[in-house]
Design a protein around this motif. Structure first.
Motif, PDB file in Angstrom:
ATOM      1  N   LEU A 161     -17.832 -62.021  13.302  1.00  0.00           N
ATOM      2  CA  LEU A 161     -18.647 -61.797  12.106  1.00  0.00           C
ATOM      3  C   LEU A 161     -18.047 -62.505  10.902  1.00  0.00           C
ATOM      4  CD1 LEU A 161     -19.459 -57.991  12.515  1.00  0.00           C
ATOM      5  CD2 LEU A 161     -21.047 -59.901  12.805  1.00  0.00           C
ATOM      6  N   ARG A 162     -16.728 -62.451  10.787  1.00  0.00           N
ATOM      7  CA  ARG A 162     -16.055 -63.087   9.649  1.00  0.00           C
ATOM      8  C   ARG A 162     -16.286 -64.601   9.655  1.00  0.00           C
ATOM      9  NH1 ARG A 162     -11.627 -60.708  10.515  1.00  0.00           N
ATOM     10  NH2 ARG A 162     -10.505 -62.343  11.627  1.00  0.00           N
ATOM     11  N   CYS A 163     -16.301 -65.207  10.849  1.00  0.00           N
ATOM     12  CA  CYS A 163     -16.541 -66.646  10.980  1.00  0.00           C
ATOM     13  C   CYS A 163     -18.023 -67.002  10.876  1.00  0.00           C
ATOM     14  CB  CYS A 163     -15.995 -67.143  12.313  1.00  0.00           C
ATOM     15  SG  CYS A 163     -14.204 -67.101  12.454  1.00  0.00           S
ATOM     16  N   ARG A 164     -18.876 -65.979  10.847  1.00  0.00           N
ATOM     17  CA  ARG A 164     -20.333 -66.147  10.760  1.00  0.00           C
ATOM     18  C   ARG A 164     -20.917 -66.840  11.982  1.00  0.00           C
ATOM     19  NH1 ARG A 164     -21.511 -67.454   4.315  1.00  0.00           N
ATOM     20  NH2 ARG A 164     -20.391 -65.638   3.522  1.00  0.00           N
ATOM     21  N   ASP A 165     -20.217 -66.732  13.109  1.00  0.00           N
ATOM     22  CA  ASP A 165     -20.798 -67.183  14.360  1.00  0.00           C
ATOM     23  C   ASP A 165     -21.802 -66.159  14.868  1.00  0.00           C
ATOM     24  OD1 ASP A 165     -19.409 -69.578  14.473  1.00  0.00           O
ATOM     25  OD2 ASP A 165     -17.683 -68.670  15.460  1.00  0.00           O
ATOM     26  N   LEU A 166     -21.641 -64.923  14.430  1.00  0.00           N
ATOM     27  CA  LEU A 166     -22.603 -63.861  14.690  1.00  0.00           C
ATOM     28  C   LEU A 166     -22.860 -63.122  13.383  1.00  0.00           C
ATOM     29  CD1 LEU A 166     -21.245 -62.336  18.034  1.00  0.00           C
ATOM     30  CD2 LEU A 166     -23.280 -63.767  17.763  1.00  0.00           C
ATOM     31  N   ARG A 167     -24.002 -62.450  13.340  1.00  0.00           N
ATOM     32  CA  ARG A 167     -24.350 -61.632  12.176  1.00  0.00           C
ATOM     33  C   ARG A 167     -24.624 -60.206  12.640  1.00  0.00           C
ATOM     34  NH1 ARG A 167     -24.646 -64.586   7.759  1.00  0.00           N
ATOM     35  NH2 ARG A 167     -24.985 -66.843   7.926  1.00  0.00           N
ATOM     36  N   PRO A 168     -24.548 -59.245  11.732  1.00  0.00           N
ATOM     37  CA  PRO A 168     -24.790 -57.851  12.133  1.00  0.00           C
ATOM     38  C   PRO A 168     -26.091 -57.659  12.903  1.00  0.00           C
ATOM     39  CG  PRO A 168     -23.905 -57.924   9.914  1.00  0.00           C
ATOM     40  CD  PRO A 168     -24.149 -59.349  10.313  1.00  0.00           C
ATOM     41  N   ALA A 169     -27.134 -58.421  12.562  1.00  0.00           N
ATOM     42  CA  ALA A 169     -28.408 -58.290  13.268  1.00  0.00           C
ATOM     43  C   ALA A 169     -28.277 -58.650  14.742  1.00  0.00           C
ATOM     44  CB  ALA A 169     -29.468 -59.174  12.609  1.00  0.00           C
ATOM     45  N   HIS A 170     -27.422 -59.643  15.050  1.00  0.00           N
ATOM     46  CA  HIS A 170     -27.193 -60.009  16.447  1.00  0.00           C
ATOM     47  C   HIS A 170     -26.566 -58.847  17.211  1.00  0.00           C
ATOM     48  CE1 HIS A 170     -26.903 -64.288  14.727  1.00  0.00           C
ATOM     49  NE2 HIS A 170     -28.071 -64.179  15.314  1.00  0.00           N
ATOM     50  N   LEU A 171     -25.595 -58.188  16.585  1.00  0.00           N
ATOM     51  CA  LEU A 171     -24.924 -57.072  17.252  1.00  0.00           C
ATOM     52  C   LEU A 171     -25.874 -55.886  17.400  1.00  0.00           C
ATOM     53  CD1 LEU A 171     -21.331 -57.099  15.702  1.00  0.00           C
ATOM     54  CD2 LEU A 171     -22.312 -58.492  17.528  1.00  0.00           C
ATOM     55  N   ALA A 172     -26.729 -55.677  16.418  1.00  0.00           N
ATOM     56  CA  ALA A 172     -27.692 -54.571  16.495  1.00  0.00           C
ATOM     57  C   ALA A 172     -28.657 -54.791  17.659  1.00  0.00           C
ATOM     58  CB  ALA A 172     -28.456 -54.453  15.181  1.00  0.00           C
ATOM     59  N   ARG A 173     -29.131 -56.022  17.835  1.00  0.00           N
ATOM     60  CA  ARG A 173     -30.035 -56.306  18.957  1.00  0.00           C
ATOM     61  C   ARG A 173     -29.303 -56.149  20.288  1.00  0.00           C
ATOM     62  NH1 ARG A 173     -32.072 -60.421  15.477  1.00  0.00           N
ATOM     63  NH2 ARG A 173     -30.786 -62.031  16.486  1.00  0.00           N
ATOM     64  N   ALA A 174     -28.051 -56.596  20.337  1.00  0.00           N
ATOM     65  CA  ALA A 174     -27.273 -56.460  21.570  1.00  0.00           C
ATOM     66  C   ALA A 174     -27.057 -54.987  21.911  1.00  0.00           C
ATOM     67  CB  ALA A 174     -25.925 -57.169  21.419  1.00  0.00           C
TER      68      ALA A 174
END
Length: 315
Positions: A161-174
């Motif tokens: 998340l810190r590197c912005r390779d993923l965003r909170p929305a990606h984790l929520a969908r996962a």
């Protein structure tokens, strides 16, 4: 006590080993700014020349395990995964794996000789899960959450998340889609991951705190002091009035930062916050003691609140 990494290398230290140790401590990857207080420029340059550390681009350094793992995965027709995948993505980890971590399809026979060279996970991977021979960002975070301890997995998810390779929305969908063994472990990591954590040190400290009942420490919460000044400790439980700091000079930028940290500590204490400070060595090597301190801190804070409430009721 001054950290050993900040001191001159011990007699007999091999060239480049000082830089390698510093990068391992910083999470397997590091910037020049992070290494500036730990490794003199000429020693870092020498480490690169010797191949002890890699410099994929200006100002960025990592351990040679990344290239070694890719080569081994190619040889085995495997996919780089778990912590090795995190390092390949340029993320920081709590612990650099002692062997390359790779994934092979179910049914693949792995010889004892191969298992002696790598840590092999068996799992089905879709084409969408793999990018250039490495598990993609989201699959890497989910796999780490499923197969690694909480502190290891949280450090990786925070870094993604810190590197912005993923965003909170990606984790929520996962989190909505995750199934199979270890689902509760995955959901726990995905729900607590935060890009606000500055480094694995802070992530591991937060992971320890998550196992303390009644404590709700959140990263980088702003606190307005009585004089109107705003400070941002590493972890804060606003309800209990507890602030927790991950203290290590690796992540300071010099005397000015140390002065600022001391000022912040004093002002928080004077403003009736309970402040607890932990070193990198305590968090990484004495987690049971760190947890015991946080357990006592939570109990003390609640007892204090009860006494204040009782005094007000009888006023």
């Amino acid at each position: 006590m001054e950290d050993a990494l900040a001191s001159p290398p011990e007699p007999g230290t091999l060239p480049g080993m000082e830089a390698e140790a510093a990068i391992r401590r910083l999470g397997g990857t590091a910037t020049r700014a992070e290494l500036r207080l730990l490794v003199p420029k000429r020693r870092l340059r020498r480490a690169v020349e010797l191949g002890v550390v890699l410099r994929p681009r200006a100002g960025r350094y990592l351990l040679p395990e990344v290239d070694t793992t890719r080569a081994l995965a190619h040889e085995l027709s495997a996919v780089v995964s778990l912590r090795s995948a995190a390092l390949s993505h340029g993320w920081k980890v709590k612990t650099v794996p002692p062997q390359p971590e790779v994934t092979v399809p179910p049914g693949r026979k792995i010889s004892p000789q191969t298992r002696a060279r790598a840590s092999v996970l068996t799992s089905a991977l879709e084409d969408a899960d793999v990018v250039a021979g490495v598990t993609g960002p989201l699959r890497t975070v989910v796999d780490c959450a499923r197969h690694l301890p909480l502190d290891e997995a949280l450090a990786i998810a925070d870094s993604a998340l810190r590197c912005r390779d993923l965003r909170p929305a990606h984790l929520a969908r996962a989190a909505h889609d995750v199934r199979g063994p270890g689902r509760p472990r995955v959901l726990r990591v995905l729900s607590h991951a935060s890009g606000k954590a500055a480094n694995p040190f802070e992530s591991v400290l937060r992971a320890i705190a998550l196992d303390v009942p009644g404590l709700d420490l959140r990263p980088q919460v702003g606190i307005a002091l009585a004089d109107g000044t705003r400070v941002v400790p590493d972890l804060v439980d606003s309800g209990l009035g507890i602030a927790v700091e991950a203290d290590s000079h690796e992540f300071h930028t010099g005397r000015g930062q140390l002065t600022s940290d001391c000022w912040r500590y004093d002002e928080l204490v004077l403003d009736d916050w309970a402040v607890y400070r932990f070193t990198w060595d305590q968090v990484m090597f004495r987690p049971a003691w760190v947890r015991s301190v946080l357990v006592r801190a939570e109990r003390r804070a609640r007892a204090t609140q009860e006494l204040v409430a009782l005094a007000r009721a009888h006023a």
